[in-house]
Scaffold this active site. Structure first.
Site, mmCIF file in Angstrom:
data_model
loop_
_atom_site.group_PDB
_atom_site.id
_atom_site.type_symbol
_atom_site.label_atom_id
_atom_site.label_comp_id
_atom_site.label_asym_id
_atom_site.label_seq_id
_atom_site.Cartn_x
_atom_site.Cartn_y
_atom_site.Cartn_z
ATOM 1 N N HIS A 134 -0.496 2.494 -8.852
ATOM 2 C CA HIS A 134 0.713 1.666 -8.756
ATOM 3 C C HIS A 134 0.373 0.288 -8.178
ATOM 4 O O HIS A 134 0.736 -0.745 -8.760
ATOM 5 C CB HIS A 134 1.746 2.373 -7.870
ATOM 6 C CG HIS A 134 2.996 1.591 -7.662
ATOM 7 N ND1 HIS A 134 4.150 1.812 -8.390
ATOM 8 C CD2 HIS A 134 3.305 0.589 -6.793
ATOM 9 C CE1 HIS A 134 5.098 0.988 -7.993
ATOM 10 N NE2 HIS A 134 4.607 0.227 -7.012
ATOM 11 N N GLU A 135 -0.314 0.273 -7.036
ATOM 12 C CA GLU A 135 -0.640 -0.998 -6.398
ATOM 13 C C GLU A 135 -1.702 -1.766 -7.178
ATOM 14 O O GLU A 135 -1.667 -2.998 -7.251
ATOM 15 C CB GLU A 135 -1.107 -0.754 -4.957
ATOM 16 C CG GLU A 135 -0.060 -0.115 -4.047
ATOM 17 C CD GLU A 135 1.224 -0.923 -3.939
ATOM 18 O OE1 GLU A 135 1.180 -2.148 -4.171
ATOM 19 O OE2 GLU A 135 2.275 -0.330 -3.635
ATOM 20 N N HIS A 163 -0.080 -3.730 -9.959
ATOM 21 C CA HIS A 163 0.469 -4.997 -9.466
ATOM 22 C C HIS A 163 -0.632 -6.055 -9.369
ATOM 23 O O HIS A 163 -0.477 -7.185 -9.842
ATOM 24 C CB HIS A 163 1.084 -4.805 -8.079
ATOM 25 C CG HIS A 163 2.398 -4.103 -8.063
ATOM 26 N ND1 HIS A 163 3.440 -4.434 -8.912
ATOM 27 C CD2 HIS A 163 2.861 -3.088 -7.272
ATOM 28 C CE1 HIS A 163 4.481 -3.650 -8.652
ATOM 29 N NE2 HIS A 163 4.145 -2.830 -7.674
#
Length: 214
Positions: free
Chosen positions: A24-25, A28
Site C-alpha cells: 500500500h505505502e 503511493h
C-alpha cells in the site's frame, strides 16, 4: 477485532499484514516517484521492506481493534506537472494496490481449488489454517482499501475527492480537516462508519466470490 481472538490466527496473519501495508505505502511512493517526486527515493520508501513502511502503533492497532495505518508517505506535489491530478493519482494508488492484492489472493485460491489442493487439505488443521489465511487476506485487503477511500482527511479518499470538487468546495474541505479526527472518532465509536463502508465491502467481496466460482 479483525482476526478474532485466536492468537495463532493473528500470528499467521502478521506476514500478510506486513505485505499488504508495505505494498500500500510502496504504491503511493512509486506513483509519486514516476510523476516526478524524487524525494521518495531519497527517503528510502521505494522498497517493499516492511521496516520502511510500518508504523508500530498503527500495526498493533490493526491487530487489536481492526483499524490502523502504515507510515505515511510524504509527497512533495510541487514536483508534479499537474499538482492536483498528481496528488489524486498518488492517493488512489494505495487502495488500488490492496484491491489488486485481493484479486491476486482470490486467483491463487481459485487455482488451489481447481488443482484439488483445497478440498484435499482443508480438512486438516494446517490446511484449514492456510485456507483461512487466504480468506482473511482477501477480506483484509478489501476492508483496508475501502476504509482508506473514506472521503475524510487524512484518508486517501479525501485527496481523491478534492480533485473532483469545485474550488469553493475545496476551501470547505481544508477547513473541515482540522475537525476530521473528531468526526472519524465518533463514526468509529458509534459504529456508524460500518453503514458507509459495508455496502462497498460486501459488493467487492461479492464480485470476488463470482470470480472464485467462475
Amino acid at each position: 477485532m479483525l482476526f478474532g481472538n485466536n492468537l495463532m490466527s493473528i500470528i499467521y496473519m502478521i506476514p500478510i499484514l506486513l505485505l499488504s501495508l508495505s505494498i500500500h505505502e510502496y504504491a503511493h511512493a512509486y506513483v509519486a516517484y514516476k510523476l516526478g517526486d524524487r524525494s521518495q527515493k531519497y527517503q528510502g520508501r521505494l522498497t517493499l521492506d516492511p521496516l520502511k513502511h510500518i508504523d508500530i502503533l498503527g500495526f498493533i492497532s490493526i491487530i487489536l481493534v481492526g483499524f490502523g495505518w502504515g507510515k505515511p508517505v510524504c509527497v512533495d506535489d510541487s514536483n508534479f506537472k499537474d499538482r492536483n491530478k498528481g496528488s489524486m493519482l498518488v492517493s488512489i494508488a494505495g487502495p488500488a494496490s490492496n484491491l489488486v492484492l485481493a484479486v491476486v489472493f482470490t486467483l491463487i485460491l481459485k487455482v488451489l481449488y481447481l488443482t484439488g489442493v483445497v478440498p484435499n487439505i482443508v480438512s486438516t488443521s494446517i490446511g484449514g489454517t492456510i485456507f483461512g489465511m487466504f480468506v482473511m487476506s482477501i477480506q483484509f485487503n478489501v476492508i483496508f482499501a475501502v476504509f482508506n477511500m473514506l472521503p475524510f482527511p487524512p484518508f486517501d479518499g479525501s485527496k481523491v475527492l478534492m480533485y473532483f470538487l469545485p474550488y469553493r468546495w475545496k476551501e470547505y474541505m481544508y477547513k473541515f480537516e482540522k475537525y476530521s479526527f473528531y468526526v472519524i472518532l465518533v463514526l468509529y465509536i458509534t459504529g456508524l462508519y460500518q453503514y458507509i463502508i459495508n455496502p462497498f465491502i460486501n459488493g467487492i467481496m461479492y464480485l470476488l466470490e463470482l470470480l472464485l466460482n467462475l
